[in-house]
Design a protein around this motif. Structure first.
Motif, PDB file in Angstrom:
ATOM      1  N   VAL A  48      38.678  -6.673   5.405  1.00 33.49           N
ATOM      2  CA  VAL A  48      38.834  -7.696   6.441  1.00 33.49           C
ATOM      3  C   VAL A  48      40.312  -7.967   6.686  1.00 33.49           C
ATOM      4  O   VAL A  48      41.084  -8.129   5.731  1.00 33.49           O
ATOM      5  CB  VAL A  48      38.127  -9.014   6.045  1.00 33.49           C
ATOM      6  N   VAL A  49      40.703  -8.055   7.950  1.00 31.96           N
ATOM      7  CA  VAL A  49      42.053  -8.457   8.327  1.00 31.96           C
ATOM      8  C   VAL A  49      41.991  -9.862   8.902  1.00 31.96           C
ATOM      9  O   VAL A  49      41.240 -10.114   9.862  1.00 31.96           O
ATOM     10  CB  VAL A  49      42.668  -7.485   9.353  1.00 31.96           C
ATOM     11  N   VAL A  50      42.748 -10.777   8.309  1.00 30.45           N
ATOM     12  CA  VAL A  50      42.846 -12.153   8.801  1.00 30.45           C
ATOM     13  C   VAL A  50      44.157 -12.283   9.560  1.00 30.45           C
ATOM     14  O   VAL A  50      45.235 -12.014   9.017  1.00 30.45           O
ATOM     15  CB  VAL A  50      42.797 -13.163   7.633  1.00 30.45           C
ATOM     16  N   LEU A  51      44.069 -12.708  10.808  1.00 31.55           N
ATOM     17  CA  LEU A  51      45.237 -12.824  11.678  1.00 31.55           C
ATOM     18  C   LEU A  51      45.666 -14.280  11.736  1.00 31.55           C
ATOM     19  O   LEU A  51      45.009 -15.115  12.362  1.00 31.55           O
ATOM     20  CB  LEU A  51      44.897 -12.295  13.074  1.00 31.55           C
ATOM     21  N   GLY A  52      46.752 -14.605  11.028  1.00 32.14           N
ATOM     22  CA  GLY A  52      47.241 -15.971  10.965  1.00 32.14           C
ATOM     23  C   GLY A  52      47.235 -16.488   9.538  1.00 32.14           C
ATOM     24  O   GLY A  52      46.246 -16.336   8.817  1.00 32.14           O
ATOM     25  N   ALA A  53      48.367 -17.097   9.123  1.00 25.29           N
ATOM     26  CA  ALA A  53      48.509 -17.571   7.736  1.00 25.29           C
ATOM     27  C   ALA A  53      48.769 -19.065   7.669  1.00 25.29           C
ATOM     28  O   ALA A  53      49.518 -19.538   6.825  1.00 25.29           O
ATOM     29  CB  ALA A  53      49.629 -16.803   7.024  1.00 25.29           C
ATOM     30  N   GLY A  54      48.129 -19.817   8.567  1.00 21.87           N
ATOM     31  CA  GLY A  54      48.141 -21.266   8.445  1.00 21.87           C
ATOM     32  C   GLY A  54      47.030 -21.709   7.509  1.00 21.87           C
ATOM     33  O   GLY A  54      46.410 -20.891   6.815  1.00 21.87           O
ATOM     34  N   ILE A  55      46.756 -23.006   7.489  1.00 19.68           N
ATOM     35  CA  ILE A  55      45.722 -23.526   6.600  1.00 19.68           C
ATOM     36  C   ILE A  55      44.368 -22.879   6.889  1.00 19.68           C
ATOM     37  O   ILE A  55      43.596 -22.590   5.968  1.00 19.68           O
ATOM     38  CB  ILE A  55      45.622 -25.078   6.702  1.00 19.68           C
ATOM     39  N   ILE A  56      44.064 -22.590   8.160  1.00 19.47           N
ATOM     40  CA  ILE A  56      42.772 -22.001   8.507  1.00 19.47           C
ATOM     41  C   ILE A  56      42.694 -20.556   8.024  1.00 19.47           C
ATOM     42  O   ILE A  56      41.720 -20.139   7.393  1.00 19.47           O
ATOM     43  CB  ILE A  56      42.539 -22.067  10.033  1.00 19.47           C
ATOM     44  N   SER A  63      33.836 -29.839   4.731  1.00 26.93           N
ATOM     45  CA  SER A  63      35.178 -29.381   4.389  1.00 26.93           C
ATOM     46  C   SER A  63      35.748 -30.154   3.202  1.00 26.93           C
ATOM     47  O   SER A  63      36.396 -29.568   2.327  1.00 26.93           O
ATOM     48  CB  SER A  63      36.105 -29.527   5.597  1.00 26.93           C
ATOM     49  N   HIS A  64      35.508 -31.457   3.168  1.00 25.67           N
ATOM     50  CA  HIS A  64      36.042 -32.264   2.079  1.00 25.67           C
ATOM     51  C   HIS A  64      35.427 -31.845   0.737  1.00 25.67           C
ATOM     52  O   HIS A  64      36.131 -31.740  -0.274  1.00 25.67           O
ATOM     53  CB  HIS A  64      35.778 -33.744   2.352  1.00 25.67           C
ATOM     54  N   GLU A  65      34.138 -31.584   0.752  1.00 25.71           N
ATOM     55  CA  GLU A  65      33.493 -31.115  -0.476  1.00 25.71           C
ATOM     56  C   GLU A  65      34.035 -29.744  -0.882  1.00 25.71           C
ATOM     57  O   GLU A  65      34.247 -29.477  -2.069  1.00 25.71           O
ATOM     58  CB  GLU A  65      31.971 -31.055  -0.281  1.00 25.71           C
ATOM     59  N   SER A  66      34.266 -28.880   0.108  1.00 22.79           N
ATOM     60  CA  SER A  66      34.830 -27.566  -0.192  1.00 22.79           C
ATOM     61  C   SER A  66      36.223 -27.707  -0.785  1.00 22.79           C
ATOM     62  O   SER A  66      36.582 -27.006  -1.753  1.00 22.79           O
ATOM     63  CB  SER A  66      34.889 -26.717   1.094  1.00 22.79           C
ATOM     64  N   LEU A  67      37.026 -28.605  -0.216  1.00 22.60           N
ATOM     65  CA  LEU A  67      38.388 -28.814  -0.713  1.00 22.60           C
ATOM     66  C   LEU A  67      38.373 -29.335  -2.142  1.00 22.60           C
ATOM     67  O   LEU A  67      39.126 -28.838  -3.007  1.00 22.60           O
ATOM     68  CB  LEU A  67      39.134 -29.795   0.193  1.00 22.60           C
ATOM     69  N   LYS A  68      37.541 -30.324  -2.398  1.00 22.90           N
ATOM     70  CA  LYS A  68      37.501 -30.902  -3.745  1.00 22.90           C
ATOM     71  C   LYS A  68      37.078 -29.866  -4.789  1.00 22.90           C
ATOM     72  O   LYS A  68      37.646 -29.814  -5.898  1.00 22.90           O
ATOM     73  CB  LYS A  68      36.562 -32.117  -3.751  1.00 22.90           C
ATOM     74  N   GLY A  71      40.281 -27.576   7.201  1.00 24.63           N
ATOM     75  CA  GLY A  71      40.711 -26.246   6.796  1.00 24.63           C
ATOM     76  C   GLY A  71      39.822 -25.577   5.771  1.00 24.63           C
ATOM     77  O   GLY A  71      39.343 -24.457   5.974  1.00 24.63           O
ATOM     78  N   ALA A  72      39.596 -26.235   4.645  1.00 26.31           N
ATOM     79  CA  ALA A  72      38.802 -25.614   3.575  1.00 26.31           C
ATOM     80  C   ALA A  72      37.385 -25.322   4.046  1.00 26.31           C
ATOM     81  O   ALA A  72      36.846 -24.236   3.795  1.00 26.31           O
ATOM     82  CB  ALA A  72      38.784 -26.524   2.349  1.00 26.31           C
TER      83      ALA A  72
END
Length: 426
Positions: free
Chosen positions: A3-11, A115-120, A399-400
């Motif tokens: 897989v190629v991910v285009l972009g290296a921000g939080i997303i 997302s919050h649960e994923s982040l935690k 993001g997460a």
């Protein structure tokens, strides 16, 4: 898969992490020298799951019209001949109804919770430290009319299961005593104890390092030029080294477009239209002269529509939006006015607390949709192209979860939330 991910921000980095979790081979491409150096670099620092209302509401058109000629207004619309700006603006107006507002809030709350649960879970798993403060978000009002409107908004959010508490002046000052100097101007507030704050750039860069340790390949300082399609599949992405100018192509089984405001231009040649328009946001970061007198709870100032977050011995003031295309200049007169307004307001709230002699100004292009709901899902034009873009002011908040959801969708599983995923998904 490869897989190629285009972009290296939080997303993009969050997406890369969850793809690695599933055992995929991941390459991340970005034009900057490190992760999170554009829109994720110096945002408002808030994880605002419970303060996620879309900009579009019944009163928005009147406010935008009132602010049209003010360089320091919270939302500044600069009309241009750009048809994409007008398409976005007209779509925005269609969302300025009570029914649309409620519908959009529901989806944003759903994505925020996931997302919050994923982040935690991710933070517990990795131990990443990023000036995290789990102290909630406090929204204060400087007029009775605004307070009453805020209380009504809190009632709407409570209908969607959000614990947003309405506070009088004394209760506001009890939660954040540092506001005492400004206390006589406060008419009340609302508070969401489950929200938090932290440095998105620090988090993203540390997560990128962990991705690299797990085998992800990073191609920094590479421009992303175009996608090559064969039939209903993307077979390669064309890139070029910024240092040498050398062009090359990356082949993969799947591609994820997570380039913020620049995503629509990459996908348009494929016939994919994404209604994402950049909203130029600003922030000022200052060292604290008197950290003991500075706020600790993350704040929302309703009058100026700005966020104030504590990051160790620094303070971050961020907000305002300017719809002026892809201009990221900080030296224009309007830009200087908007930057200076952030610092001026902080000094009104907390006089003498910050070191005004060393102010780091920043601007970033928030990839905004008319609904504030991002595009997360499979492209309608290519079966192996996935989209994770359009998060507006909530990229750090979502993001997460957006990365987690993307990896799940690519694995053929529907994430456990009621959300309108884009394209042909499960």
């Amino acid at each position: 898969m490869k897989v190629v991910v285009l972009g290296a921000g939080i997303i993009g980095i969050s997406t890369a992490w969850y793809l690695l979790e599933q055992g995929h081979e991941v390459t991340v491409v970005d034009r900057q020298a490190d992760a999170a150096l554009e829109t994720s670099f110096a945002n408002g620092a808030q994880i605002s799951v419970s303060f996620c209302e879309p900009w579009a509401n019944a009163g928005a058109p009147f406010k935008v019209a009132k602010w049209l000629l003010r360089d320091d207004s919270p939302l500044l619309f600069r009309p241009s001949l750009d048809p994409k700006q007008w398409i976005w603006g007209l779509s925005f107006l269609t969302q300025c109804t009570t029914a649309a507002f409620e519908r959009n809030v529901e989806q944003l709350v759903q994505l925020g919770r996931y997302s919050h649960e994923s982040l935690k879970t991710l933070v517990a798993q990795t131990g990443i430290e990023y000036e995290r403060l789990e102290r909630g978000i406090l929204h204060f009002f400087s007029s009775q009319a605004d307070f009453e409107a805020g209380a009504a908004g809190a009632e709407i959010m409570r209908r969607h299961g959000v614990d947003r508490r309405v506070l009088n002046r004394a209760e506001v000052l009890k939660i954040e005593p540092a506001l005492a100097t400004f206390g006589n101007n406060i008419h009340g507030g609302t508070f969401t104890p489950s929200d938090e704050s932290g440095d998105a750039c620090v988090f993203t860069q540390k997560l990128a390092r962990l991705c690299a340790e797990r085998g992800a390949k990073f191609l920094y300082e590479h421009d992303i030029l175009a996608l090559s399609r064969s039939g209903q599949q993307v077979d390669a992405v064309q890139i070029a080294s910024i240092r040498s100018g050398k062009k090359s192509e990356l082949k993969a089984d799947a591609f994820v477009a997570a380039m913020g405001s620049y995503t629509p231009a990459l996908l348009r040649p494929l016939g994919e239209f994404l209604n994402i328009y950049p909203a130029k946001g600003y922030s000022a970061t200052m060292k604290l002269k008197k950290p003991e007198q500075a706020s600790v709870v993350s704040l929302l100032d309703d009058t100026r529509k700005i966020a104030i977050s504590r990051l160790g011995d620094s303070i971050r003031i961020a907000g305002t939006a300017e719809l002026c295309g892809f201009d990221s200049d900080l030296d224009r007169p309007t830009s200087r006015t908007r930057c200076e307004a952030l610092v001026k307001r902080y000094e009104e709230l907390f006089p003498g607390v910050a070191d005004l002699s060393e102010t780091n100004y920043w601007t970033g292009l928030r990839p905004s949709t008319p609904t504030n709901i991002p595009y997360i899902g499979r492209s309608k034009k290519a079966g192996n192209l996935w989209i994770n873009a359009g998060h507006g002011t909530l990229g750090w908040t979502h993001g997460a979860g957006s990365g987690h959801a993307m990896a799940e969708l690519m694995a053929g599983r529907r994430p456990p939330l009621e959300f309108g995923f884009y394209g042909s998904v499960l």
